[in-house]
Design an enzyme around this catalytic site. Structure first.
Site, mmCIF file in Angstrom:
data_model
loop_
_atom_site.group_PDB
_atom_site.id
_atom_site.type_symbol
_atom_site.label_atom_id
_atom_site.label_comp_id
_atom_site.label_asym_id
_atom_site.label_seq_id
_atom_site.Cartn_x
_atom_site.Cartn_y
_atom_site.Cartn_z
ATOM 1 N NE ARG A 153 -1.815 1.688 3.647
ATOM 2 C CZ ARG A 153 -1.877 1.382 4.920
ATOM 3 N NH1 ARG A 153 -2.480 0.492 5.409
ATOM 4 N NH2 ARG A 153 -0.794 2.086 5.770
ATOM 5 C CE1 TYR A 173 1.006 2.444 8.871
ATOM 6 C CE2 TYR A 173 -0.188 4.192 9.725
ATOM 7 C CZ TYR A 173 -0.224 3.337 8.844
ATOM 8 O OH TYR A 173 -1.154 3.418 7.969
ATOM 9 C CG HIS A 227 -6.452 1.815 6.160
ATOM 10 N ND1 HIS A 227 -6.660 0.463 5.732
ATOM 11 C CD2 HIS A 227 -7.790 1.965 6.793
ATOM 12 C CE1 HIS A 227 -7.945 0.273 6.203
ATOM 13 N NE2 HIS A 227 -8.518 0.940 6.780
#
Length: 352
Positions: free
Chosen positions: A248, A261, A252
């Site tokens: 990805r 993160y 998200h």
């Protein structure tokens, strides 16, 4: 389990390998991948302008989504999506403005047209998988030649619905293809903290479901594995689990901040494996794509997205009562009472 790879990061085929797609099909796939990328960019901008709700982009996973859906026949087969499969849904008959209307919150404008064999997006993780198996089992019982393809992320594979669906599909030999897009993250939880298994594809064996592990950024590997799985299902041989290992490249969704993160070096390394440039490089090397061809594709995509965005502007914000539309064919007393309560609350708000 060995991972299947046909097209490397430079766009070169492995020695002795014939491409599973001809030049025309590969060009069509590239156009769809580029269209998906452009819609992602425009949708992100619309959300930041407050003109649309939360949106989940496909970016980085274009080969995984497009490659998997290519063997499907939109007139016969079904797609049961999660929420990151935009190009597959476009190929199957949905419109850009219809999909974006869903993210805008207008259920009427987002309603799936009659005859389009797609179920609504599912935000609850893996909740669509039992539906997909039930649909496939129903097709089998009716001697319908259709195949069902359903999508789930690596995070969704930790849900009970995933295991129950695979078990039932294996027992009933349902004509369903599970495409597990392992994009490295379950929101902010890395793959390493989700499972100790070497691959998610290995889980299929426990349910008697044949499994394949592929490079999800390799359009050809995904398309080949998908074609084999669809052929198996159509021949009455039951389900297949395909794990596409991809990444990805964005957030998200538009409510997420991956900078908190995601390791920058890791992301940069995956950007070098972007599935779109490798398809472009392959086609150029085959003499099947020129600068003029690429410019023509990009212009067609821009025109299509511009038209869809203009149409989206005419879509009104959802009315409160629309929350109850297209839920049940015959709403029960409780649903009608809830609808009246919402309408009463909304009317009081207007009076103030």
């Amino acid at each position: 389990m060995e991972r299947r790879e046909l097209l490397d990061a430079s766009g070169a085929l492995a020695p002795g390998i014939d491409p599973p797609l001809d030049a025309a099909s590969t060009l069509g796939a590239l156009e769809l991948m580029l269209l998906s990328k452009l819609v992602d960019e425009r949708a992100f901008s619309l959300q930041r302008q407050g003109r649309m709700g939360t949106y989940s982009a496909v970016r980085g996973q274009e080969a995984s989504v497009v490659g998997s859906c290519l063997p499907l026949d939109p007139g016969t087969d079904w797609i049961v999506p999660q929420y990151r499969e935009l190009p597959a849904l476009l190929r199957h008959g949905l419109s850009i403005e219809g999909i974006l209307s869903y993210w805008k919150g207008n259920s009427e404008a987002a309603r799936i047209p009659e005859g389009v064999k797609v179920l609504p997006p599912q935000i609850g993780l893996a909740a669509q998988l039992p539906h997909a198996v039930g649909l496939a089992w129903g097709l089998k019982l009716q001697a319908d030649p259709g195949v069902v393809m359903t999508f789930v992320g690596d995070g969704g594979s930790s849900e009970g619905d995933f295991h129950e669906a695979l078990n039932l599909a294996g027992v009933r030999k349902a004509p369903v293809v599970f495409v597990l897009q392992n994009n490295g993250w379950a929101i902010s939880t890395p793959r390493s903290k989700q499972s100790a298994a070497k691959s998610f594809a290995e889980r299929g064996a426990g349910y008697g479901v044949p499994s394949v592990l592929v490079d999800g950024n390799d359009l050809f590997a995904v398309a080949q594995a998908s074609a084999e799985a669809v052929a198996r299902a159509r021949a009455g041989e039951g389900p297949t689990l395909i794990e596409t290992q991809t990444y990805r490249l964005g957030a998200h969704n538009t409510a997420d901040d991956p900078s908190k993160y995601v390791d920058t070096d890791e992301k940069l390394s995956w950007e070098q494996l972007d599935p779109i440039p490798r398809v472009v490089s392959h086609l150029r090397a085959q003499g099947a794509l020129t600068d003029e061809d690429l410019a023509g594709i990009e212009e067609r995509n821009r025109n299509e997205v511009d038209r869809a965005i203009e149409a989206l502007g005419a879509v009104r914000p959802p009315l409160p009562e629309s929350l109850f539309d297209h839920v049940w064919s015959q709403p029960d007393v409780r649903l009608l009472r809830q609808r009246e309560e919402i309408l009463h609350t909304a009317a009081k708000g207007v009076q103030r």
